[in-house]
Design an enzyme around this catalytic site. Structure first.
Site, short mmCIF file in Angstrom:
data_model
loop_
_atom_site.label_atom_id
_atom_site.label_comp_id
_atom_site.label_asym_id
_atom_site.label_seq_id
_atom_site.Cartn_x
_atom_site.Cartn_y
_atom_site.Cartn_z
N PRO A 108 0.79 -1.23 0.00
CA PRO A 108 0.00 0.00 0.00
C PRO A 108 0.82 1.28 0.00
O PRO A 108 0.91 1.98 1.00
CB PRO A 108 -0.84 -0.13 1.28
CG PRO A 108 -0.01 -0.97 2.19
CD PRO A 108 0.72 -1.92 1.30
N GLU A 109 1.48 1.58 -1.13
CA GLU A 109 2.01 2.93 -1.30
C GLU A 109 0.85 3.82 -1.74
O GLU A 109 -0.29 3.36 -1.90
CB GLU A 109 3.15 2.93 -2.32
CG GLU A 109 4.35 2.10 -1.83
CD GLU A 109 5.68 2.49 -2.45
OE1 GLU A 109 5.83 3.66 -2.86
OE2 GLU A 109 6.57 1.63 -2.51
N LYS A 158 -1.00 7.99 2.29
CA LYS A 158 -1.37 6.61 2.61
C LYS A 158 -2.60 6.54 3.51
O LYS A 158 -2.88 5.50 4.11
CB LYS A 158 -0.18 5.91 3.26
CG LYS A 158 1.05 5.85 2.34
CD LYS A 158 2.23 5.17 2.99
CE LYS A 158 3.44 5.18 2.05
NZ LYS A 158 4.61 4.50 2.64
N ARG A 227 -0.60 17.76 9.00
CA ARG A 227 0.66 17.11 9.37
C ARG A 227 1.28 16.30 8.23
O ARG A 227 2.37 15.76 8.38
CB ARG A 227 0.46 16.21 10.59
CG ARG A 227 -0.29 14.92 10.36
CD ARG A 227 -0.20 14.04 11.61
NE ARG A 227 -0.75 12.72 11.41
CZ ARG A 227 -1.92 12.32 11.88
NH1 ARG A 227 -2.68 13.16 12.57
NH2 ARG A 227 -2.33 11.08 11.67
N ARG A 364 15.88 0.76 6.92
CA ARG A 364 15.24 0.35 5.67
C ARG A 364 16.31 0.11 4.61
O ARG A 364 17.33 0.81 4.56
CB ARG A 364 14.25 1.41 5.19
CG ARG A 364 13.22 1.78 6.23
CD ARG A 364 12.14 2.64 5.67
NE ARG A 364 11.27 1.90 4.76
CZ ARG A 364 10.17 2.42 4.22
NH1 ARG A 364 9.83 3.66 4.48
NH2 ARG A 364 9.43 1.69 3.40
#
Length: 375
Positions: A108-109, A158, A227, A364
């Site tokens: 889910p990008e 997202k 945000r 990552r």
């Protein structure tokens, strides 16, 4: 509808699923799906990499003549997201598998969330919905939603938003393990931990395993938007706001682009590939990026993400580097799509032949070409 990157919008076509390899959730019992789960090692709700032959597509779902269960990853039945590898040889099953039970599950990008927003609007916009929480964890929120009209849907990075009459907004963040499934007609008996079920007279929708599933007030929706950084897929995106952060930061460029408060909706694939296409090293400090470089990088992100929304997968290679143009094998990977460096460590760069490098940044994996991205 999704933003076209030029201040307008364009319609999203339903995905088309040709024969190939995909990652898909297994959501039904043997009787419901036609799968002999024990013989496949499918004793829990999980995700299965399947090789599809002679598939057909209906309203976003697949029917298979055959699947090949190779390399399975599981989410536990409680939906907490623990993963274990399923060992053993590949196994096969023949169907057809019941329509509405196997649906593709892309990482889910941001493009995936925009596709979901369009899909949910197609299913339910303008309808008065019945809402329930079979799992029980969203029972109070479902009770407030039930009987209200879905006025529209929205994706921001997202984050997925359903806007209901009476200034009710459902906020969903799938995280790594959240999944939606939907189908026509009467909804089936709940399978697994269904956090939220929505149903109209025509269709149903189930949500499992999200990081967030909550109702927000208008001020809380505004705070959520505030945000987040600009989303390349939204017509209201302001890339100036992102560059103001990047231009004064010593943080590596890859980390900045993955920060959702800087740019919303970009994940590791888009960031890795956009930096390669721009010839920029992922570890370059953000403040070294020129304004011209940022304009080009933003424009490329808009184009790549729009293409992913349209195609339902992430393709980043230019025509001259496609398999048929280079005489090379097509990429075989559960994420699908042709890429330059993402998850290709040690393989030759499609442009210069240098081995693709892999490193780590903030926990990552990063992938890049030391020659093409020398900076």
């Amino acid at each position: 509808m999704v933003a076209d990157g030029k201040g307008g919008t364009h319609a999203v076509s339903p995905p088309k699923y040709p024969p190939g390899r995909f990652l898909t959730p297994i959501l039904g019992t043997a009787a419901e799906t036609g799968l002999d789960r024990p013989s496949l090692g499918l004793d829990r709700l999980g995700f299965l990499e399947v090789a599809v032959s002679r598939s057909s597509q209906h309203r976003g779902f697949l029917e298979f003549e055959s699947i090949n269960a190779a390399g399975t990853e599981w989410i536990d039945a409680a939906g907490t997201g623990s993963i274990e590898a399923a060992a053993g040889p590949s196994r096969s099953a023949r169907g057809p598998v019941g329509r509405g039970w196997l649906s593709l599950a892309p990482v889910p990008e941001g493009h995936t969330i925009h596709r979901l927003a369009a899909r949910h609007a197609e299913l339910f916009a303008g309808d008065k919905l019945h809402a329930a929480s079979p799992q029980g964890r969203f029972a109070e929120g479902a009770a407030r939603l039930s009987g209200t009209v879905l006025e529209g849907t929205e994706a921001y990075g997202k984050h997925l938003l359903h806007h209901y009459a009476g200034e009710l907004t459902l906020h969903v963040h799938l995280g790594l393990y959240g999944k939606f499934t939907d189908g026509p007609a009467e909804p089936p008996e709940p399978v697994g931990q269904v956090r939220l079920r929505l149903a109209s007279d025509r269709d149903w929708l189930d949500l499992r395993g999200p990081t967030a599933c909550e109702l927000l007030t208008p001020p809380e929706v505004a705070a959520l938007r505030d945000r987040l950084g600009p989303d390349p897929l939204r017509a209201d995106a302001d890339p100036e706001r992102a560059y103001a952060r990047i231009a004064r930061s010593p943080t590596p460029l890859a980390a900045l682009l993955l920060d959702q408060s800087v740019v919303a909706g970009t994940g590791l694939i888009f960031v890795t590939e956009a930096l390669f296409r721009a010839g920029l090293p992922p570890t370059m400090p953000g403040r070294q990026l020129t304004r011209t470089g940022w304009d080009a990088l933003w424009g490329d992100l808009v184009g790549l993400m729009r293409l992913a929304v349209e195609q339902g997968r992430i393709d980043t290679v230019r025509d001259t580097h496609l398999p048929e143009a280079m005489g090379r094998p097509a990429r075989v990977d559960r994420h699908g799509g042709e890429v330059y460096v993402y998850r290709r460590p040690g393989a030759p760069c499609h442009v210069c032949g240098t081995e693709v490098s892999r490193g780590e940044l903030a926990g990552r994996n990063l992938y890049w070409c030391r020659t093409c991205q020398a900076g």
